[in-house]
Structure formats: structure tokens, C-alpha cells
Enzyme design. Structure first.
Site, PDB file in Angstrom:
ATOM      1  N   HIS A  13     -12.392  -7.658  -6.136  1.00  0.00           N
ATOM      2  CA  HIS A  13     -12.221  -6.859  -7.351  1.00  0.00           C
ATOM      3  C   HIS A  13     -13.341  -7.030  -8.369  1.00  0.00           C
ATOM      4  O   HIS A  13     -13.475  -6.206  -9.271  1.00  0.00           O
ATOM      5  CB  HIS A  13     -10.866  -7.195  -7.984  1.00  0.00           C
ATOM      6  CG  HIS A  13      -9.720  -6.992  -7.026  1.00  0.00           C
ATOM      7  ND1 HIS A  13      -9.520  -7.807  -5.923  1.00  0.00           N
ATOM      8  CD2 HIS A  13      -8.746  -6.060  -6.966  1.00  0.00           C
ATOM      9  CE1 HIS A  13      -8.459  -7.402  -5.239  1.00  0.00           C
ATOM     10  NE2 HIS A  13      -7.975  -6.343  -5.842  1.00  0.00           N
ATOM     11  N   GLU A  57       0.830  -1.217   0.000  1.00  0.00           N
ATOM     12  CA  GLU A  57       0.000   0.000   0.000  1.00  0.00           C
ATOM     13  C   GLU A  57       0.860   1.261   0.000  1.00  0.00           C
ATOM     14  O   GLU A  57       0.575   2.219  -0.712  1.00  0.00           O
ATOM     15  CB  GLU A  57      -0.950   0.005   1.207  1.00  0.00           C
ATOM     16  CG  GLU A  57      -1.968  -1.142   1.194  1.00  0.00           C
ATOM     17  CD  GLU A  57      -2.734  -1.253  -0.105  1.00  0.00           C
ATOM     18  OE1 GLU A  57      -2.941  -0.231  -0.786  1.00  0.00           O
ATOM     19  OE2 GLU A  57      -3.119  -2.377  -0.476  1.00  0.00           O
TER      20      GLU A  57
END
Ligand code: X8Z
Ligand code: ZN
Length: 607
Positions: A506, A379
Site C-alpha cells: 500500500h 474481495e
């Protein structure tokens, strides 16, 4: 670029693409025969319009993702609709300059505007509204999803995932596997509608369908891109098959060959991960018989009392050691590091840039494990990339291709070697080379096992979006592809109403997935290039670029290009070659491949 920026990264995808604010009159007064100067003015106005609305839209999306409720859903759907509609209008206007002779930069920006959306809305306002509402509904179904057992206790995805990492009782694993897939059953009719609506939007923009739009974002013709993926997969597949063969054999020894038949795909609930996408959690079952010392980062983090913040600080300090400026105070004040009590949040990890200035954040429900320590680096890689390209024009604020964005933090995490762990005090001794097979196995179980999963998700979606498969066949196709690429099968017959793709974040969130396949190839290329620059001459799996400002400078030079040039140029800037190439993976894992082939010598591999 506006479309990818919060999409991936922020993992918000559909909204991200939301784009802009008030209509300007300038674009409407463009003369009948447009000139190159008109094109440039149009782009300036378009980017201004988009940037004006992007910031409030990002705040609305953040509010929603960190507090899923009726009101935040309504606001974020509204912004999504308004912005994506505006971007679609601008994308259509950009087509006016198709035949105008313009410089390279102008052409690139026009093209980026034309193919920037992920789920383009139709121009019919009712349909655009419908598309935005479906997007936010699907996202809420996933984010607030849970599995309630017969005794009335309910478990979240985070809880089940964490338990599945260590549970070795096949019945419980199956229960969780099955339970989580109940969440996606009601998604299916919405997903079908969404495909139709987005395809209508894509057709209005001149694409055959959303599949063509998605495949066309890689600086090459849309139909050539899948061939490029096949080429890369061809480079890795033999190694994957060796790993699969060994893992199946060991799972067969552990669970019995009745449950794990040795000539069939592996049942998907036994691999230590809800989607069987990474297998590192079953290391204890598949590890070499010879005793190997492999750092157990989870135990070290726990033993040393690391909390969520300390894990993130430690990751930040790696980037600082490369010469990157520290994260701003607001990062620490505004990020979400833990799952808050009493409200639903989207726990799937994401990184955000809310203002293209310095309002960087991550959103995670951090678990204190080595696996999550890697995700934190992943991240932060997004955040440092976002910061590096923030001064590019809006349409260039994105990664060279979307795989680059996903690869940066992972590249840094490849440097979490025993040498580094010792340096930061997480382990006392660096295991010697006789332990390398164990360590390579641990990395391969996560990185190599992932590659066919990273490929198959969009093989499924491209077919769905192109209308090559009917909704009745959605789930069947999903499992055909899981078997074909991964050699993994559903552990039980799937019911007719199952929609198993929806159980993977997703899919309901509409985040394209090929980016992760690319990232798993690219990160090894980046790692090798950076190790060379850092002057590390040892084996790649033992190289850490920690403390190398030279490596940091070289990395930053690529990051700050954003998407201002074709990704091939960005790749060449760092690695010296414009080609994606999986041969670095072969080099990295060469000793493990030899070892696996020995282990598999008397086994019947394949499925
Ligand atoms: O979604 C992610 C990141 C956020 S961009 C945590 N990843 C993929 C996944 O979890 O399925 C990282 C690797 C693959
Ligand atoms: Zn990511």
C-alpha cells in the site's frame, strides 16, 4: 465515489482517481455570480466528464495490473495523468460554489469532488506527468519484485510469504525477511519526489498537504479524525498487550529468549507473516497447552480437492444464501484467479468494478489455504458493495467511509464458523465449547494482532506527507512506530538506505491504510448487528449468518446507500448506533482475554 472506487477496491489507487474526459464548455460559461442551479449543472457535467474516461482508464489499469510491462505501464500512467488532472481542475472549479447557498446533497457532492483525489497532481503538466510516471514505476517495482538468493534461484513475494507461514527456522525466515526488503531500496528517491509533487497538487486544492487531504475524508474535521482513532485504539490496546505478552512468551520458549528477549519488542520475522501484520500462522507455537480441536480449513480444502475456482464459488454461495444475486458470467471469464506463467502481475489481491454496471472482477494469485479463503470473501465483499451502489450518482459510488468497503467481506468471513464449515461439508464435527479458547486465539492472532499495524502505517504516512520528518528519517520513524504500536522490532539493524515501508504494497501503491484499521473495528459491529437480525442468540464467535435473508436485506440496505450520506448514518442504519465502537471486540473475545490474563499472571508484559 470515483476516487475510492477503483482505488481501494481495485487497489489501484493512484490511477483510480483519474477522472474524466473531454472538457465541456458549460462549466466555463458559468456566470460571475454563480447560483445554486449553476452548482447542480456543474455537478452533472463534471460527473459525465469523469464517467466517460473512467471506463477506458479502468481497462488500462486492469491490463497493467495483470500484465506489467513497458507498454501497459505507459498507457496506464497516461490515463492516470489525464484523468487525475481533469479531476483536479473540476475540484478547483467546485470551490467557486463555496459561498453559494445550496441544498445538502449538492454541498456533499461538491465536497466529495474537492477531496476525492488521493495523490492530486500539480497543474504544471510536466509535474503531473512526472507524478503519474512515478506512481506506475513504484507499482511495477513492487509487482515485479523478487529476491534472488546466492545460488541464483529467485523467489517471488507469494512464494516467500507462503513459506514463511510454516517455516520455523529463524535463519531462513530472516533471509526472506531481509531479501524482500531489498526490493524497496530503489523506491526511496522516487517516493520522496512523489511526496513533494502530490503536496504541491494538494496545496493548489487548498489543503495544507496530502496528510490533511487524507484525514479530511471522514465526515468530521481533519484534525478530529486522529483523536477518534486514538479513542478506538485505546479500547483495544489492553487486549492487544495481553495477546502480545502471551505470544512473545511462547515464541521465547520456541526460539529461545536470546532471540526473543522477554522485555523487548518481538523480532518481526518470527510471526508467520512478511510484515508481522497477522499472526494466525504461528498458532501451532502459541496455542493453549490443553489439546483443542480447531478446524484446519487449509487441510480440509486440500483434502477435498478444492481448486481456486471452487474456493471462489463457495464464497459466492455464501453471499447468494443472503439473497445477493449471483456474480455475472463475465466475472468468471475476466477475473484473474491464479498467477499466470511468463509475465509479471500485481499479485496483491484486489476487486474491481470496471464499468459501474456489472463488469465485476477480482485479481488474485490464490493459494489454497484457509487464510486465502478469507481473502476471497474479503474481495467479494468489495464486489457486492460496488454492485449495490452502482445506481447512485457517480460521486456517491463508494462506501460510507473507506473502512466500510474493507469491512464487508471480512464481516461475512466472521461467519465461517465450525457450524458453517460443517454445513458445507468442510468438517465433520463441530468442536464443543471446551475448544473455544483455541478458536478465539486463532481469530485473535489474525484480527487483533492486525489492529496496531492497521493504525501505524498512516501514522507514518501522515507525518511523511506533512513534511514532519525528513527523508533521512523515513525508515527510523517507521520502526519507531512499529515498536510503539505493535511492539515489533526489526530483527537486524537496518542499513542507511533501507526503505522498509516500501516493502508493503500500500505504500508504493498509495492506498491509504487507516481504512483497514477501521474495518477491523467495524466488522465486529456489523457481525453483531447481523447476528441479532438473523436471530442467532449464541455467542458471537459461533454465530454464522449463512442462509439469513433478513441479514442480507439489512446489509444490502446499508450497501446501496453508497456514500450518499455521512458514514455515521450508514452505520446507524445497520447497527442502530452512529458511533464506531470497539466494545463488541471485547465481548467477542471476553473468554480469551480472561484466559490470557491468567497465562500472563506471572509474566512481565509490555516492551
Ligand atoms: O490489502 C488488503 C486486501 C485488498 S483491499 C487484500 N488488505 C490489507 C493488507 O493485505 O495489508 C486486507 C487486510 C489488510
Ligand atoms: Zn480490500
Amino acid at each position: 465515489m470515483f476516487s475510492t472506487k477503483r482505488t481501494i477496491v481495485a487497489a489501484l489507487v493512484s490511477i483510480t482517481l483519474i477522472g474524466c474526459g473531454e472538457a465541456t464548455t458549460k462549466t466555463e460559461t458559468t456566470p460571475a455570480a454563480p447560483t445554486a442551479q449553476d452548482a447542480q449543472e456543474f455537478l452533472i457535467n463534471a460527473q459525465n466528464d469523469i464517467s466517460k474516461m473512467q471506463v477506458p482508464a479502468a481497462h488500462a489499469e486492469w491490463s497493467y495490473a495483470t500484465n506489467i510491462n513497458f507498454d501497459t505501464a505507459a498507457v496506464s500512467a497516461y490515463f492516470n495523468e489525464v484523468l487525475s488532472t481533469k479531476v483536479a481542475v473540476l475540484a478547483k472549479e467546485a470551490a467557486k460554489f463555496n459561498d453559494v447557498e445550496v441544498d445538502e446533497d449538492t454541498r456533499r457532492q461538491l465536497n466529495l469532488l474537492k477531496n476525492g483525489l488521493t495523490m492530486p497532481p500539480p497543474s504544471d503538466p510536466a509535474k503531473a506527468e512526472q507524478l503519474a510516471k512515478i506512481g506506475s514505476e513504484l507499482s511495477a517495482m513492487y509487482g515485479s519484485g523478487q529476491y534472488c538468493m546466492e545460488d541464483g534461484t529467485c523467489k517471488s513475494l507469494v512464494e516467500m510469504s507462503s513459506e514463511m507461514a510454516t517455516i520455523r527456522d529463524a535463519d531462513t525466515l530472516l533471509e526472506y525477511w531481509k531479501g524482500w526488503r531489498e526490493v524497496s531500496v530503489p523506491m526511496k528517491p522516487l517516493y520522496e519526489q512523489q511526496v513533494n509533487l502530490a503536496n504541491e497538487g494538494a496545496a493548489e486544492l487548498g489543503f495544507q498537504n496530502v496528510s490533511e487531504l487524507w484525514r479530511g475524508k471522514y465526515d468530521m474535521p481533519a484534525d478530529d479524525f486522529p483523536k477518534e482513532l486514538d479513542r478506538l485504539w485505546g479500547q483495544v490496546a489492553p487486549f492487544y498487550e495481553s495477546l502480545h505478552c502471551h505470544v512473545r512468551a511462547k515464541l521465547g520458549e520456541h526460539y529461545g529468549e536470546e532471540l526473543v528477549p522477554q522485555d523487548q519488542p518481538i523480532p518481526a520475522h518470527l510471526l508467520g507473516n512478511m510484515w508481522a501484520q497477522t499472526w494466525g500462522n504461528v498458532y501451532d507455537i502459541v496455542k493453549p497447552e490443553q489439546e483443542m480441536s480447531v478446524p484446519d480449513v487449509t487441510s480440509s480444502l486440500v483434502a477435498q480437492g478444492y481448486d481456486e475456482i471452487k474456493m471462489v464459488k463457495q464464497a459466492e454461495s455464501f453471499f447468494s444464501s443472503l439473497g445477493f444475486a449471483p456474480l455475472p458470467d463475465t466475472f468468471w471469464e475476466r477475473s484473474m484467479f491464479q498467477k499466470p506463467e511468463g509475465r509479471d502481475v500485481q499479485c496483491h489481491a484486489s476487486a474491481w468494478d470496471l464499468d459501474d454496471k456489472d463488469d465485476l472482477r477480482i485479481k488474485m494469485c490464490i493459494q489454497k489455504t484457509g487464510e486465502e479463503f478469507n481473502v476471497i470473501h474479503h474481495e467479494l465483499g468489495h464486489n457486492y458493495y460496488q454492485r449495490a451502489y452502482k445506481d447512485q450518482p457517480l460521486l456517491y459510488r463508494g462506501s460510507a467511509n473507506d473502512g466500510f468497503h474493507e469491512a464487508i467481506g471480512d464481516t461475512i468471513a466472521l461467519s465461517i464458523t465450525p457450524k458453517y464449515l460443517k454445513e458445507i461439508g468442510l468438517i465433520d464435527e463441530i468442536p464443543d465449547a471446551s475448544n473455544d479458547i483455541g478458536m478465539l486465539m486463532q481469530v485473535a492472532l489474525d484480527k487483533i494482532a492486525f489492529i496496531p499495524f492497521g493504525l501505524m502505517v498512516d501514522q507514518w504516512r501522515w507525518k511523511v506527507m506533512a513534511g514532519e520528518v525528513s527523508p533521512e528519517q523515513y525508515n527510523t520513524l517507521w520502526w519507531e512506530l512499529r515498536e510503539k504500536y505493535q511492539g515489533v522490532k526489526a530483527p537486524i539493524d537496518r542499513p542507511a538506505d533501507a526503505f522498509d515501508p516500501g516493502a508493503k504494497y500500500h505504500v508504493p501503491a498509495n492506498v491509504p491504510y487507516t481504512r483497514y484499521f477501521l474495518a477491523h473495528i467495524l466488522q465486529f459491529q456489523f457481525h453483531k448487528a447481523l447476528c441479532d437480525i438473523a436471530g442467532d442468540e449464541g455467542p458471537l464467535n459461533r454465530c454464522s449468518i449463512y442462509n439469513s435473508e433478513e441479514a442480507g436485506t439489512a446489509l444490502n440496505a446499508m450497501l446501496e446507500m453508497g456514500m450518499s450520506q455521512p458514514w455515521q448514518n450508514a452505520l446507524e442504519t445497520l447497527t442502530g448506533s452512529p458511533e464506531m465502537d470497539a466494545s463488541t471486540i471485547a465481548d467477542y473475545f471476553a473468554p480469551l482475554k480472561t484466559w490470557l490474563d491468567e497465562q500472563n499472571a506471572t509474566r512481565q508484559c509490555g516492551w
